[in-house]
Design a protein around this motif. Structure first.
Motif, short mmCIF file in Angstrom:
data_model
loop_
_atom_site.label_atom_id
_atom_site.label_comp_id
_atom_site.label_asym_id
_atom_site.label_seq_id
_atom_site.Cartn_x
_atom_site.Cartn_y
_atom_site.Cartn_z
N LEU A 1 0.30 62.90 35.17
CA LEU A 1 0.76 64.14 34.56
C LEU A 1 2.18 64.49 35.01
O LEU A 1 3.01 64.96 34.22
N ALA A 2 2.47 64.25 36.29
CA ALA A 2 3.81 64.52 36.83
C ALA A 2 4.86 63.64 36.14
O ALA A 2 5.96 64.10 35.81
N LYS A 3 4.52 62.36 35.89
CA LYS A 3 5.45 61.46 35.20
C LYS A 3 5.66 61.88 33.75
O LYS A 3 6.78 61.82 33.22
N ILE A 4 4.59 62.34 33.10
CA ILE A 4 4.71 62.81 31.71
C ILE A 4 5.62 64.03 31.62
O ILE A 4 6.45 64.15 30.71
N LYS A 5 5.47 64.94 32.57
CA LYS A 5 6.31 66.14 32.59
C LYS A 5 7.79 65.77 32.78
O LYS A 5 8.67 66.39 32.20
N LEU A 6 8.05 64.75 33.59
CA LEU A 6 9.43 64.29 33.79
C LEU A 6 10.00 63.70 32.50
O LEU A 6 11.17 63.93 32.15
N GLN A 7 9.18 62.91 31.79
CA GLN A 7 9.64 62.37 30.51
C GLN A 7 9.92 63.50 29.52
O GLN A 7 10.92 63.47 28.79
N ASP A 8 9.06 64.50 29.53
CA ASP A 8 9.21 65.64 28.62
C ASP A 8 10.52 66.39 28.88
O ASP A 8 11.24 66.76 27.95
N ILE A 9 10.84 66.60 30.17
CA ILE A 9 12.07 67.34 30.50
C ILE A 9 13.30 66.50 30.16
O ILE A 9 14.33 67.06 29.76
N ASP A 10 13.20 65.17 30.25
CA ASP A 10 14.32 64.31 29.84
C ASP A 10 14.60 64.46 28.35
O ASP A 10 15.76 64.53 27.92
N PHE A 11 13.54 64.49 27.56
CA PHE A 11 13.70 64.68 26.11
C PHE A 11 14.31 66.04 25.82
O PHE A 11 15.18 66.18 24.94
N GLU A 12 13.86 67.05 26.56
CA GLU A 12 14.37 68.40 26.33
C GLU A 12 15.85 68.51 26.69
O GLU A 12 16.63 69.16 25.99
N ILE A 13 16.25 67.85 27.78
CA ILE A 13 17.66 67.86 28.19
C ILE A 13 18.53 67.20 27.12
O ILE A 13 19.57 67.73 26.72
N ALA A 14 18.08 66.03 26.64
CA ALA A 14 18.85 65.32 25.61
C ALA A 14 18.95 66.14 24.33
O ALA A 14 20.02 66.25 23.72
N SER A 15 17.83 66.74 23.93
CA SER A 15 17.80 67.55 22.71
C SER A 15 18.70 68.77 22.84
O SER A 15 19.46 69.11 21.92
N THR A 16 18.63 69.44 23.99
CA THR A 16 19.44 70.65 24.22
C THR A 16 20.92 70.31 24.23
O THR A 16 21.74 71.06 23.67
N ARG A 17 21.29 69.19 24.85
CA ARG A 17 22.70 68.79 24.92
C ARG A 17 23.26 68.54 23.51
O ARG A 17 24.33 69.04 23.15
N VAL A 18 22.52 67.79 22.70
CA VAL A 18 22.98 67.49 21.33
C VAL A 18 23.05 68.77 20.50
O VAL A 18 24.01 68.99 19.75
#
Length: 465
Positions: free
Chosen positions: A359-376
């Motif tokens: 679950l901790a690894k999934i949350k890290l992947q999720d925040i990476d997607f959110e960072i990329a999406s927010t930046r774009v």
């Protein structure tokens, strides 16, 4: 709620008066009061205070601790036992705990292992986690996360201030827009009034037909209606502006009649909002508060992941204590007298710990997607806003030329009318087009200034004004 009239505060923040009846309130002075007294900005400051309190609470897990355990039993004149156990503990950063202990036990039915010398028994030692909780544990993780929350709170405070300042700026610009609209309608109402008087004089002199007086009168009534509509919009915008004006102790203020916006605001918007600096358009997006907050959240999740990995390790706790019956100096403790303990615990399948780690690894992947999406998303919004600004600037030049051209046409039509070569209808028609162009120009200036403030908000820099 008590309301204070802003008249009593003119000496504090109002610019020079235009005349004896009106006084300017500039955007800079208005923002000064918003930043200093608005309740939402004060509320935003509580975010940092709250996270600082949480950090203090997390540091409490490393506070030294004193424990005293005293128990005694007597029955039918017999002392069954009397036990005193006092401990002083010092938690350290890693899974190591320093301990100092004093025991003094006695009694007829005391468990033999609890016997101590008459003066009691002293021990000094250490408790160490050799696997799980050695390099990271719950209290270490909590403190690290609390430090990140404090930084995150400062950034969240900036975002809240950015939002309220953006709304405040737009409200002021809206107030200015409706004031200028009202001024335009008032000027042309006065023009229509003067024109009607002149037409009546010409009619009475026999130079103009009666129908021209009716046409001029209809035009005046139409101007009067437009003026009244513009006036009510201006009044409403003034009341909306008052929502952002406060004084100490959370007391709201209201604008006194006669206080007007600074009409130079649109032309000076780059200076006021500090948008004339070329570096503003360099898209330095990495310093945006939203992205920084997401990065801090990611670091928080990484700490959580390390904690979950730690839970996969076996529990191996070791304690070692030097014993002494008297403490004259540290030499009283030696390796001949000691007490030690070893505890080992290993879950067989580790399903709970492995599930938590997944679950901790999934949350890290999720925040990476959110960072990329927010930046774009931010980059695209900033690019679109820059293009809007460029477009509004071009539109403003076109509208200025249109207004000038319509002014020439109206003046020319008025000269032709008094020479008997035109009609009052044509003058009114030309003037309507002129008014429409002036109102479009004002609207465009408002949109231009609003988009400038939107750009700074998107860059997360309004709080620096």
């Amino acid at each position: 709620m008590k309301r204070i009239n802003i008249l009593f505060l003119l000496l504090s923040f109002v610019a020079t008066a235009q005349n004896n009846n009106t006084t300017l309130l500039s955007l800079e002075e208005y923002l000064g009061y918003v930043k200093k007294y608005h309740p939402v900005i004060k509320q935003a400051q509580l975010i940092t205070s709250t996270n600082e309190a949480k950090l203090l609470k997390a540091r409490g897990a490393f506070d030294p601790k004193i424990e005293v355990d005293y128990s005694k039993k007597e029955f039918k004149d017999t002392e069954y036992y009397k036990k005193l156990n006092s401990t002083f503990k010092i938690p350290t950063w890693y899974g190591i705990e320093l301990k100092g202990n004093y025991e003094n036990n006695s009694g007829q039915y005391l468990n033999p292992e609890g016997n101590t010398p008459d003066n009691g028994l002293y021990n000094v030692g250490v408790s160490v986690s050799l696997a799980k909780d050695l390099f990271i544990n719950k209290r270490m993780a909590t403190l690290k996360q609390a430090k990140l929350y404090t930084k995150q709170g400062e950034l969240e405070q900036q975002l809240v201030i950015n939002d309220i300042l953006f709304e405040a700026i737009n409200t002021y610009l809206n107030w200015l827009q409706y004031y200028q609209n009202y001024t335009v309608h008032k000027d042309y109402y006065n023009n229509a009034s003067v024109r009607l008087r002149n037409v009546k004089k010409n009619f009475e002199a026999g130079d103009k037909p009666a129908i021209d007086t009716l046409e001029a009168n209809i035009n005046l009534k139409s101007r009067d209606l437009d003026l009244e509509k513009a006036n009510i919009k201006y009044i409403k915008s003034t009341l909306e502006l008052s929502n952002y004006l406060w004084i100490g102790n959370n007391i709201p203020m209201e604008l006194k009649e006669g206080i007007i916006p600074d009409t130079d605001t649109f032309s000076n918007i780059d200076i006021i909002l500090k948008t004339s600096v070329s570096a503003l358009f360099d898209n330095q997006i990495e310093n945006h508060p939203k992205l920084k907050i997401l990065e801090l959240k990611k670091r928080n999740l990484e700490i959580n992941k390390r904690l979950k990995i730690n839970n996969l390790l076996p529990t191996i706790d070791y304690q070692y204590n030097f014993l002494a019956s008297k403490v004259n100096n540290f030499d009283a403790f030696n390796t001949a007298n000691y007490k030690s303990a070893l505890q080992i615990s290993v879950p067989l399948f580790l399903r709970k710990s492995r599930g938590d780690l997944q679950l901790a690894k999934i949350k890290l992947q999720d925040i990476d997607f959110e960072i990329a999406s927010t930046r774009v998303s931010l980059l695209n919004k900033i690019t679109a806003t820059e293009r809007e600004i460029t477009s509004y600037k071009k539109q403003n030049e076109i509208l200025k030329n249109l207004v000038n051209d319509y002014m020439v046409i109206v003046k020319s039509e008025e000269r032709k009318f008094f020479l008997g070569e035109s009609s009052i209808f044509l003058i009114n028609y030309r003037e309507v087009k002129l008014i429409e162009s002036k109102l479009k120009e004002i609207k465009n200036e408002y949109e231009y200034a609003k988009t400038k403030s939107k750009l700074i908000k998107l860059l997360g820099r309004l709080h620096t004004l």
